[in-house]
Write a protein that holds these residues in place. Structure first.
Motif, PDB file in Angstrom:
ATOM      1  N   PRO A 159      29.007  41.181   7.388  1.00 32.04           N
ATOM      2  CA  PRO A 159      27.832  40.594   8.070  1.00 32.04           C
ATOM      3  C   PRO A 159      27.383  39.303   7.408  1.00 32.04           C
ATOM      4  O   PRO A 159      27.551  39.109   6.204  1.00 32.04           O
ATOM      5  CB  PRO A 159      26.762  41.681   7.927  1.00 32.04           C
ATOM      6  N   PRO A 199      34.049  36.871  19.196  1.00 35.21           N
ATOM      7  CA  PRO A 199      33.771  36.792  17.767  1.00 35.21           C
ATOM      8  C   PRO A 199      33.816  38.186  17.142  1.00 35.21           C
ATOM      9  O   PRO A 199      33.527  39.173  17.812  1.00 35.21           O
ATOM     10  CB  PRO A 199      32.336  36.238  17.751  1.00 35.21           C
ATOM     11  N   SER A 200      34.152  38.265  15.894  1.00 31.33           N
ATOM     12  CA  SER A 200      34.195  39.551  15.209  1.00 31.33           C
ATOM     13  C   SER A 200      32.776  40.042  14.931  1.00 31.33           C
ATOM     14  O   SER A 200      31.873  39.255  14.618  1.00 31.33           O
ATOM     15  CB  SER A 200      34.947  39.427  13.875  1.00 31.33           C
ATOM     16  N   GLN A 201      32.609  41.354  15.059  1.00 29.72           N
ATOM     17  CA  GLN A 201      31.303  41.977  14.833  1.00 29.72           C
ATOM     18  C   GLN A 201      31.455  43.095  13.797  1.00 29.72           C
ATOM     19  O   GLN A 201      32.534  43.697  13.686  1.00 29.72           O
ATOM     20  CB  GLN A 201      30.761  42.568  16.141  1.00 29.72           C
ATOM     21  N   PRO A 202      30.390  43.397  13.052  1.00 32.15           N
ATOM     22  CA  PRO A 202      30.501  44.469  12.047  1.00 32.15           C
ATOM     23  C   PRO A 202      30.999  45.791  12.620  1.00 32.15           C
ATOM     24  O   PRO A 202      31.732  46.530  11.957  1.00 32.15           O
ATOM     25  CB  PRO A 202      29.061  44.582  11.513  1.00 32.15           C
ATOM     26  N   VAL A 258      34.639  43.630   8.784  1.00 33.60           N
ATOM     27  CA  VAL A 258      33.883  42.463   9.230  1.00 33.60           C
ATOM     28  C   VAL A 258      32.604  42.396   8.406  1.00 33.60           C
ATOM     29  O   VAL A 258      31.779  43.314   8.452  1.00 33.60           O
ATOM     30  CB  VAL A 258      33.565  42.534  10.728  1.00 33.60           C
ATOM     31  N   GLU A 287      31.523  37.868   9.929  1.00 34.53           N
ATOM     32  CA  GLU A 287      30.970  38.106  11.271  1.00 34.53           C
ATOM     33  C   GLU A 287      30.929  36.787  12.045  1.00 34.53           C
ATOM     34  O   GLU A 287      30.560  35.739  11.516  1.00 34.53           O
ATOM     35  CB  GLU A 287      29.557  38.677  11.145  1.00 34.53           C
ATOM     36  N   GLY A 288      31.333  36.848  13.316  1.00 37.90           N
ATOM     37  CA  GLY A 288      31.321  35.658  14.158  1.00 37.90           C
ATOM     38  C   GLY A 288      32.620  34.881  14.157  1.00 37.90           C
ATOM     39  O   GLY A 288      32.869  34.089  15.067  1.00 37.90           O
ATOM     40  N   ARG A 296      36.240  40.382  24.323  1.00 36.51           N
ATOM     41  CA  ARG A 296      36.464  39.715  23.030  1.00 36.51           C
ATOM     42  C   ARG A 296      37.880  39.919  22.491  1.00 36.51           C
ATOM     43  O   ARG A 296      38.233  39.348  21.462  1.00 36.51           O
ATOM     44  CB  ARG A 296      35.455  40.254  22.001  1.00 36.51           C
ATOM     45  N   ASP A 326      33.251  46.200  14.603  1.00 38.41           N
ATOM     46  CA  ASP A 326      34.708  46.154  14.771  1.00 38.41           C
ATOM     47  C   ASP A 326      35.433  46.665  13.521  1.00 38.41           C
ATOM     48  O   ASP A 326      36.652  46.839  13.543  1.00 38.41           O
ATOM     49  CB  ASP A 326      35.180  44.719  15.047  1.00 38.41           C
ATOM     50  N   SER A 327      34.715  46.886  12.452  1.00 45.81           N
ATOM     51  CA  SER A 327      35.332  47.371  11.213  1.00 45.81           C
ATOM     52  C   SER A 327      35.942  48.749  11.457  1.00 45.81           C
ATOM     53  O   SER A 327      35.240  49.709  11.809  1.00 45.81           O
ATOM     54  CB  SER A 327      34.291  47.459  10.088  1.00 45.81           C
TER      55      SER A 327
END
Lengths: 116, 111
Positions: B111, B79-82, B109, B15-16, B61, B84-85
């Motif tokens: 956490p 940034p990637s976020q959960p 993603v 994440e991030g 993003r 986005d999974s």
């Protein structure tokens, strides 16, 4: 309304049955599509309707018969299917078939078909 | 013959951090590309597009890069976020006709 609605969500049928999948959109889109997706494979284009006329048939067997009764509805009639036809069938719509600037496919959730 | 390929079936990212998803195509006539995201039991959802007259398109993003000479495009998520999974598909077409999809990359993603 920005949705494409597909029914049924799940369908189990025998090889001698006749059934139909239905798709509906109220976004004013004039192109509608059927895709077939098997596990771990990409969606494969089957048919395209443009202004309610069949414009593309990707050499799909005749046991699949599409129908577009009006600009909002798209059906896929199924008859004498084989077990290998079991897949997720996705309907999509877009504003127009040509002109890529605005041509984004909006998909329904799919109909999961199992042929026994 | 697969005209659009996503060679990484899966990708895990913290994440991030940045997620980079890649897509290659073989047909030089393709001039319009889309990225879709798919959650289980849902249809694919449109994310971002790019036409061949550009080499970059950005939306929040998400940024898509196109390298026409290499027949390659990539999707960057920063940034990637959960949330986005999901499975990400690229799709290619000629002038918005007959979209051909890649096999998908499953992004996780952490956490």
């Amino acid at each position: 309304d920005t949705e494409v609605t597909q029914t049924p969500k799940h369908l189990v049928m025998g090889m001698t049955n006749k059934k139909s999948l239905k798709c509906e959109q109220h976004m004013g889109h004039r192109a509608m599509y059927w895709y077939k997706q098997k596990a771990k494979k990409p969606p494969e284009l089957m048919f395209v309707y443009s202004y309610e006329k069949l414009s593309i048939n990707e050499s799909v067997p005749s046991r699949f018969s599409p129908e577009c009764p009006n600009s909002s509805l798209l059906n896929l009639h199924l008859h004498a299917l084989q077990p290998e036809d079991s897949a997720l069938y996705l309907c999509a719509s877009s504003q127009a078939v040509t002109g890529y600037g605005a041509n984004v496919l909006t998909f329904g959730a799919g109909s999961r078909l199992t042929v026994l | 013959d697969q005209q659009v390929k996503q060679n990484s079936p899966s990708l895990s990212v913290q994440e991030g951090r940045i997620s980079i998803l890649n897509c290659d195509y073989t047909n030089s006539m393709f001039d319009y590309f889309l990225w879709y995201k798919k959650y289980p039991a849902e249809g694919p959802t449109f994310l971002i597009s790019i036409s061949s007259i550009k080499d970059k398109n950005e939306d929040g993003r998400f940024t898509v890069f196109l390298n026409k000479s290499a027949k390659h495009l990539s999707l960057h998520i920063v940034p990637s976020q959960p949330g986005d999974s999901a499975v990400y598909f690229c799709a290619a077409s000629v002038a918005g006709n007959q979209f051909y999809f890649g096999t998908g990359t499953s992004l996780t993603v952490i956490p």
